[in-house]
Enzyme design. Structure first.
Site, PDB file in Angstrom:
ATOM      1  N   LYS A  51       0.823  -1.218   0.000  1.00 15.75           N
ATOM      2  CA  LYS A  51       0.000   0.000   0.000  1.00 15.75           C
ATOM      3  C   LYS A  51       0.854   1.263   0.000  1.00 15.75           C
ATOM      4  O   LYS A  51       0.441   2.304  -0.516  1.00 15.75           O
ATOM      5  CB  LYS A  51      -0.946   0.025   1.204  1.00 15.75           C
ATOM      6  N   TYR A 269     -13.054 -14.586   1.795  1.00 17.59           N
ATOM      7  CA  TYR A 269     -12.002 -13.603   2.063  1.00 17.59           C
ATOM      8  C   TYR A 269     -11.571 -13.685   3.532  1.00 17.59           C
ATOM      9  O   TYR A 269     -12.403 -13.715   4.432  1.00 17.59           O
ATOM     10  CB  TYR A 269     -12.511 -12.187   1.758  1.00 17.59           C
ATOM     11  N   TYR A 295      -3.871 -12.822   2.330  1.00 14.82           N
ATOM     12  CA  TYR A 295      -3.411 -12.479   0.982  1.00 14.82           C
ATOM     13  C   TYR A 295      -2.295 -13.387   0.476  1.00 14.82           C
ATOM     14  O   TYR A 295      -2.483 -14.225  -0.380  1.00 14.82           O
ATOM     15  CB  TYR A 295      -2.925 -11.016   0.950  1.00 14.82           C
TER      16      TYR A 295
END
EC number: 3.5.99.7
Length: 341
Positions: A51, A269, A295
């Site tokens: 990010k 998720y 992830y």
């Protein structure tokens, strides 16, 4: 590169390093050569991660506009919100984080999940952390709009940073720069990467790499591994961001599709499956490299499966993109009991 014309505020150490994961390659039968590009150790800000690369192109806008608060959103164990908290501290801004209930964690473990890992780090960095009971969605959220409105009503000037930076107009630019680095590092290392494997959820990381590699006619080298379990939405959003980013950097290419392997995101998720846990352990035991259950564990699971299935040509150089995420591991401790020696 087409990204050079955009203002950038440095938050990383520079180009992220590439590691040779030779023990992992050997463990998987020496069929291919696995390398990792280490976005997980790209900065001194709160453990770094992908990010920050995106935020570098968003900060000039924040500084110029004289905003008072940074507002962002994610799940309870969002890496994005941790990075925004770190950025706010670095810029001397206030920070409001909306932490939604994106992951169905058993009631018995919820208390720990809401206190450790990323969310703990955000609290330490002084963010106003707001825990909200809304479920997973990669799009724009009501809770996010409400927080912005509340700050505006109180006379503040909040800057919205959407989930994963993805819906921001410049959200894809950071990973165009990533693609440029890969091309330069290929020259330095004297190798060409045949395929690039990357995790995909909100889409702007993959989109930036696609647009960036398209500058070199190599967009088909990218293989994304879905970790959203809402893969149609993820694909649509990724393509939209890739096309928007390509326009921004002046690349004449329209993305109509890309490779998104959807087999590893189950059961949903943020919840690892048995294969995810196995992949996390394999990578950690072979290389001392930590991946997370949300992830990178799923993209590592995908990479390992593709190697075992002989998806890559023999002797291929495969670049695994390690996007970060390890600070969430402590929130998943029940998945990792001690192994007997």
């Amino acid at each position: 590169s087409g990204v050079a014309k955009f203002a950038k505020y440095p938050l990383t150490f520079g180009p992220s390093p590439i590691s040779n994961l030779n023990r992992l390659s050997q463990h998987l039968g020496s069929k291919v050569n696995v390398y990792a590009k280490r976005e997980d150790c790209n900065s001194g800000l709160a453990f770094g991660g992908n990010k920050l690369r995106k935020l570098e192109y968003i900060v000039p806008d924040i500084v110029e506009g004289d905003y008072t608060h940074l507002v962002s959103i994610g799940g309870r164990q969002s890496n994005q919100t941790r990075m925004v908290a770190a950025l706010a501290a670095k810029l001397g801004k206030k920070c409001v984080l909306i932490q939604e209930d994106w992951v169905p964690i058993p009631e018995a473990e919820k208390d720990v999940y809401n206190r450790v890992g990323n969310i703990e780090l955000s609290r330490i960095m002084g963010a106003d952390v707001r825990v909200i009971e809304d479920g997973f969605d990669i799009g724009m959220r009501k809770s996010f709009a409400n927080a912005l409105q509340e700050l505006e009503d109180a006379g503040h000037k909040p800057y919205p940073i959407p989930a994963g930076c993805s819906e921001h107009k410049y959200g894809g630019l950071g990973f165009v720069g990533f693609a440029d680095e890969v091309i330069n590092q290929e020259v330095e290392l004297g190798i060409k990467f045949d395929k690039i494997v990357v995790c995909c959820v909100t889409g702007s990381t993959t989109a930036g790499i696609l647009a960036g590699m398209a500058q070199y006619g190599r967009q088909d080298d990218v293989i994304a591994i879905d970790a959203s379990f809402t893969s149609e939405k993820t694909k649509e959003q990724t393509l939209r961001i890739a096309n928007n980013t390509a326009k921004l950097i002046g690349v004449e290419h329209e993305f109509k599709d890309f490779t998104l392997d959807t087999r590893f995101a189950y059961p949903c998720y943020g919840v690892p499956n048995e294969g995810t846990i196995e992949a996390i352990r394999t990578c950690a035991e072979q290389e001392g490299v930590l991946t997370d259950p949300v992830y990178e564990g799923k993209s590592m699971q995908g990479l390992i499966a593709l190697i075992k299935e002989d998806y890559f040509k023999p002797g291929a150089n495969v670049l695994y993109v390690h996007l970060g995420g390890a600070p969430a591991l402590s929130a998943y401790s029940s998945f990792f009991p001690t192994k007997t020696a």
